[in-house]
Design an enzyme around this catalytic site. Structure first.
Site, mmCIF file in Angstrom:
data_model
loop_
_atom_site.group_PDB
_atom_site.id
_atom_site.type_symbol
_atom_site.label_atom_id
_atom_site.label_comp_id
_atom_site.label_asym_id
_atom_site.label_seq_id
_atom_site.Cartn_x
_atom_site.Cartn_y
_atom_site.Cartn_z
ATOM 1 N N GLU A 177 0.862 -1.179 0.000
ATOM 2 C CA GLU A 177 0.000 0.000 0.000
ATOM 3 C C GLU A 177 0.897 1.227 0.000
ATOM 4 O O GLU A 177 1.478 1.574 1.025
ATOM 5 C CB GLU A 177 -0.901 -0.013 1.236
ATOM 6 C CG GLU A 177 -1.722 1.255 1.426
ATOM 7 C CD GLU A 177 -2.300 1.381 2.824
ATOM 8 O OE1 GLU A 177 -2.403 2.530 3.314
ATOM 9 O OE2 GLU A 177 -2.633 0.352 3.438
ATOM 10 N N LYS A 200 -10.749 -1.011 7.478
ATOM 11 C CA LYS A 200 -9.427 -0.800 8.080
ATOM 12 C C LYS A 200 -9.646 -0.275 9.497
ATOM 13 O O LYS A 200 -10.155 0.832 9.688
ATOM 14 C CB LYS A 200 -8.636 0.213 7.244
ATOM 15 C CG LYS A 200 -7.340 0.694 7.890
ATOM 16 C CD LYS A 200 -6.734 1.818 7.052
ATOM 17 C CE LYS A 200 -5.553 2.467 7.741
ATOM 18 N NZ LYS A 200 -4.996 3.587 6.954
ATOM 19 N N THR A 215 -3.698 6.437 2.168
ATOM 20 C CA THR A 215 -3.904 7.840 2.527
ATOM 21 C C THR A 215 -4.621 8.587 1.394
ATOM 22 O O THR A 215 -4.241 9.692 1.009
ATOM 23 C CB THR A 215 -2.580 8.546 2.886
ATOM 24 O OG1 THR A 215 -1.751 7.652 3.638
ATOM 25 C CG2 THR A 215 -2.837 9.771 3.761
#
Length: 215
Positions: free
Chosen positions: A43, A134, A74
């Protein structure tokens, strides 16, 4: 079926490395070092300058290895999500839930993993079609929170990020996590250019995950 295929690879990867860096080259070197250590999920966050270019390079490098999944982290809005998807990102991770980002990801059949802390946030994300939540930051809770959350929402799929280590990774999986996100301790050596050490730590995570799944 694209989203289902990616989700299956994502869960099979088990450990997702959250890659940050001062620049594109550092992030790329760290990603290659991580992959060399056996971790199959990367990621790359949009805190990295030229993150979309880095993602594109990684996708091109590993396109002959379909078991390796490359995503963007992000991601704060739908515009950034679309930029990442067009660069080849196979999943999108956000620090919080954003309905517009969820919508653009579903349009392109790309898994969206928003960061959530409360049952209210998680329920809202699930209603928008999110497959994996998440849990962020995981360090604020600990593994026992997974079982507690799955009480009222047994169908919840959770990926803890932040606070996951070699020492407690097994506890997270035993608690019911479908995969885990790791970053800080894994990437720390990259700050001094010690990418061999990044590979060594990635290898430790890989072996640990294989032991957990083989148990």
């Amino acid at each position: 079926m694209k989203r289902v295929t990616i989700l299956n690879r994502f869960v099979q990867a088990g450990v997702i490395a959250v890659v940050r860096g001062e620049g594109k080259e550092e992030a790329l070197q760290a990603s290659h070092a991580i992959q060399k250590g056996g971790i199959k999920g990367i990621e790359l966050t949009f805190t990295v300058p030229q993150a979309d270019e880095a993602i594109r390079e990684l996708v091109e490098t590993y396109h002959h290895q379909p078991e390796i999944v490359i995503g963007a982290g992000t991601v704060l809005d739908a515009v950034t999500a679309r930029l990442a998807i067009l660069a080849g990102a196979q999943f999108i991770v956000s620090p919080s839930f954003d309905p517009d980002t969820a919508e653009i990801c579903h349009l392109y059949q790309i898994p969206y993993l928003p960061g959530c802390m409360t049952l209210t946030e998680m329920q809202r994300a699930l209603k928008s079609g999110v497959d994996i939540i998440k849990l962020f930051p995981g360090s604020a809770f600990g593994p026992s929170i997974v079982k507690a959350l799955k009480g009222p929402l047994p169908h919840l799929n959770i990926m803890p990020t932040g606070g996951v280590s070699l020492e407690n990774m097994e506890d997270w999986f035993q608690a019911g996590a479908v995969t885990v996100g790791v970053g800080g301790n894994l990437l720390a050596p990259a700050k001094t250019g010690d990418f061999d050490q990044v590979t060594a730590i990635a290898h430790q995570y890989t072996k640990k995950f294989e032991a957990i799944k083989g148990a």
